[in-house]
Write an enzyme that holds these catalytic residues in place. Structure first.
Site, PDB file in Angstrom:
ATOM      1  N   TYR A 138      -2.184 -40.547  12.623  1.00  0.00           N
ATOM      2  CA  TYR A 138      -2.470 -40.111  13.993  1.00  0.00           C
ATOM      3  C   TYR A 138      -1.204 -39.564  14.645  1.00  0.00           C
ATOM      4  O   TYR A 138      -1.235 -38.512  15.295  1.00  0.00           O
ATOM      5  CB  TYR A 138      -3.022 -41.281  14.811  1.00  0.00           C
ATOM      6  CG  TYR A 138      -3.410 -40.879  16.221  1.00  0.00           C
ATOM      7  CD1 TYR A 138      -4.457 -39.992  16.450  1.00  0.00           C
ATOM      8  CD2 TYR A 138      -2.728 -41.393  17.326  1.00  0.00           C
ATOM      9  CE1 TYR A 138      -4.818 -39.619  17.740  1.00  0.00           C
ATOM     10  CE2 TYR A 138      -3.079 -41.026  18.624  1.00  0.00           C
ATOM     11  CZ  TYR A 138      -4.122 -40.148  18.824  1.00  0.00           C
ATOM     12  OH  TYR A 138      -4.469 -39.772  20.093  1.00  0.00           O
ATOM     13  N   SER A 197       0.208 -36.911  22.570  1.00  0.00           N
ATOM     14  CA  SER A 197       0.278 -38.325  22.929  1.00  0.00           C
ATOM     15  C   SER A 197       1.678 -38.835  22.644  1.00  0.00           C
ATOM     16  O   SER A 197       2.387 -38.291  21.787  1.00  0.00           O
ATOM     17  CB  SER A 197      -0.732 -39.121  22.088  1.00  0.00           C
ATOM     18  OG  SER A 197      -0.510 -40.502  22.201  1.00  0.00           O
TER      19      SER A 197
END
Length: 216
Positions: A79, A52
């Site tokens: 994350y 991502s």
């Protein structure tokens, strides 16, 4: 994505354990099949790691990678670190097994409204600039089908045969961007630190060490 601080039953910080170590363990277990498949098909076996642009929220803190030595937990730092791990894992796989018939690239699928964001409140979505106070999207969200497209392209496209260690987005090869804030704002491009061979090797060694101490 962005979950409260928690740990897997094996003692790994959840986002690192689930987003990286689980994938690492699975891929290592599949290496013999991947090598054999490459021989049978006369093409590279492909390992696709879904990353991502959130990787731009954090490089890897090798001093406290699983948040057990006092590092303050922040859900998007965690994350982001796990998504950086996905990219570095593809890089390390390329270095170690490309000559054995295995190619690996990392993929940014895009911003997609799925239950991946189930831990995030409306306030967090607003804070991240994804929606306004009325719930209107401020960035272009992809459908689930469109979000899957780059992963499918990475897995089957003939034009990627023999190409490995890349960061892919929007069914194309991503471009390096040194301005981290620009990556976050535009959700486009990748940070230089995800192409660090030394960090990729270090992550590989740490991952093997962590897994050797616990039974998954």
């Amino acid at each position: 994505m962005g979950c409260p601080k928690s740990f897997t039953k094996n003692g790994f910080e959840a986002q690192f354990g689930i987003n990286h170590l689980g994938h690492f363990a699975l891929t290592i277990g599949l290496l013999p099949a991947l090598k054999e498949g490459a021989k049978l098909m006369s093409n590279k076996s492909r390992v696709i790691n879904v990353s991502s642009t959130a990787h731009a929220y954090s490089n890897i803190d090798f001093n406290d990678i699983i948040f057990t030595k006092g590092r303050e937990y922040e859900r998007f730092v965690s994350y982001g670190q796990s998504k950086t791990c996905n990219c570095l894992f593809s890089l390390a796989l390329t270095k170690r097994f490309f000559n054995d018939g295995i190619a690996s690239n990392s993929v940014m699928p895009g911003i997609i409204m799925t239950n991946l964001g189930r831990h995030l409140s409306k306030e967090v979505w607003i804070e991240r600039g994804l929606i306004d106070e009325n719930g209107k999207f401020l960035k272009k969200f992809k459908s689930i089908e469109a979000g899957a497209s780059t992963s499918v392209w990475a897995a089957v496209s003939p034009e990627l045969e023999g190409k490995s260690g890349l960061y892919l987005e929007n069914c194309s090869i991503g471009k390096e961007e040194s301005d981290i804030e620009k990556i976050r704002a535009k959700t486009l491009g990748y940070a230089p630190f995800i192409m660090d061979d030394e960090a990729a090797d270090k992550l590989w060694n740490i991952s093997e060490e962590l897994l050797s101490k616990r039974t998954l």
